[in-house]
Design a protein around this motif. Structure first.
Motif, mmCIF file in Angstrom:
data_model
loop_
_atom_site.group_PDB
_atom_site.id
_atom_site.type_symbol
_atom_site.label_atom_id
_atom_site.label_comp_id
_atom_site.label_asym_id
_atom_site.label_seq_id
_atom_site.Cartn_x
_atom_site.Cartn_y
_atom_site.Cartn_z
ATOM 1 N N THR A 11 0.831 -1.209 0.000
ATOM 2 C CA THR A 11 0.000 0.000 0.000
ATOM 3 C C THR A 11 0.863 1.257 0.000
ATOM 4 O O THR A 11 0.635 2.193 -0.782
ATOM 5 C CB THR A 11 -0.927 0.011 1.227
ATOM 6 O OG1 THR A 11 -1.794 -1.123 1.169
ATOM 7 C CG2 THR A 11 -1.761 1.281 1.255
ATOM 8 N N HIS A 12 1.859 1.273 0.871
ATOM 9 C CA HIS A 12 2.754 2.436 0.948
ATOM 10 C C HIS A 12 3.511 2.629 -0.368
ATOM 11 O O HIS A 12 3.595 3.758 -0.884
ATOM 12 C CB HIS A 12 3.749 2.245 2.090
ATOM 13 C CG HIS A 12 4.860 3.249 2.095
ATOM 14 N ND1 HIS A 12 4.670 4.566 2.438
ATOM 15 C CD2 HIS A 12 6.188 3.126 1.751
ATOM 16 C CE1 HIS A 12 5.820 5.217 2.333
ATOM 17 N NE2 HIS A 12 6.743 4.367 1.923
ATOM 18 N N THR A 13 4.055 1.536 -0.900
ATOM 19 C CA THR A 13 4.850 1.634 -2.122
ATOM 20 C C THR A 13 3.994 2.088 -3.297
ATOM 21 O O THR A 13 4.442 2.884 -4.134
ATOM 22 C CB THR A 13 5.503 0.283 -2.445
ATOM 23 O OG1 THR A 13 6.254 -0.163 -1.311
ATOM 24 C CG2 THR A 13 6.434 0.392 -3.645
ATOM 25 N N ASP A 15 1.462 4.065 -3.254
ATOM 26 C CA ASP A 15 1.254 5.514 -3.132
ATOM 27 C C ASP A 15 2.493 6.290 -3.583
ATOM 28 O O ASP A 15 2.394 7.277 -4.324
ATOM 29 C CB ASP A 15 0.912 5.883 -1.685
ATOM 30 C CG ASP A 15 -0.455 5.379 -1.252
ATOM 31 O OD1 ASP A 15 -1.273 5.060 -2.151
ATOM 32 O OD2 ASP A 15 -0.701 5.295 -0.035
#
Length: 243
Positions: A11-13, A15
């Protein structure tokens, strides 16, 4: 890394990649994954430690050789992540650890460039490829590519294979043609060099075939050769701005 950790990292990557113009929808997620794999499996390993130390000088493992090798490894990683062969990553491993293959852009081999750390290189490469194989088995293809790309987001956001690289090359070509007065002023103020003196130090291909320089930098930098790339490595000509 557990499943919940994987999901959070993905999820972080996702974004961060989207802010860099990278996504599955844009068609360049595999490229970012190849950059990440290059960082994980090859660049940030024993070969970089050798390059940075006395062994690198003894083995002639200079910046241009690393530039050529890293961009070639990226192409092999891209082949692996876009292949339908479930064992493509093992093929990548074989290519990277081939001690007799002459490195494109050079006249030498892993056996020569990596002399003294060959065992460490083997161990690191096999361990990281094994980890990637595990990810590939457990994740969807898009999740795998995203997680692989994570490894390229620390210092490699503008490397060959990422969207920003094209902007760096475009800036370099403008400067090499003498069409960037701000760059010319920076050479003088920061490096005490006039443009003509600086350009005289460029490799022959810069003087004879700028179109070939541009083509190679955009598609396969190692084709310029390690000696030519040694001039471009850490050269202000490839920076994106004048800060």
């Amino acid at each position: 890394m557990g499943e919940s950790d994987h999901k959070a990292a993905i999820t972080h990557t996702t974004d961060v990649l989207q802010r860099l113009g990278v996504s599955a929808q844009a068609g360049n997620l595999a490229n970012a994954a190849a950059v990440g794999i290059t960082q994980l499996v090859w660049r940030n390993g024993p070969i970089e430690d050798a390059h940075a130390g006395e062994r690198g000088r003894r083995n002639q493992l200079h910046d241009g050789v690393m530039f050529a090798r890293n961009t070639w490894v990226y192409q092999q990683a891209l082949d692996a992540v876009t292949s339908s062969d479930p064992y493509a990553l093992l093929t990548l491993e074989d290519r990277l650890l081939d001690r007799h293959l002459v490195w494109p852009g050079t006249a030498r081999t892993l056996k020569q460039f990596g002399y003294g750390v060959l065992g460490e290189i083997d161990k690191h490469t096999k361990k990281t490829i094994n980890g990637l194989m595990g990810w590939r088995r457990r994740l969807t293809h898009e999740e795998f590519l995203t997680l692989a790309a994570l490894n390229g987001l620390l210092g490699a956001e503008d490397h060959f294979g990422m969207p920003v690289w094209e902007l760096r090359v475009q800036a370099a070509m403008t400067r090499l043609r003498g069409q960037d007065p701000t760059f010319t002023a920076r050479l003088k103020s920061r490096y005490d060099l006039d443009f003509a003196t600086w350009l005289d130090t460029a490799p022959p291909v810069v003087h004879t075939d700028l179109l070939e320089v541009e083509r190679a930098l955009l598609t396969a930098p190692y084709e310029l050769g390690a000696d030519a790339l040694d001039w471009f490595a850490w050269n202000p000509v490839l920076t994106r701005d004048q800060q």
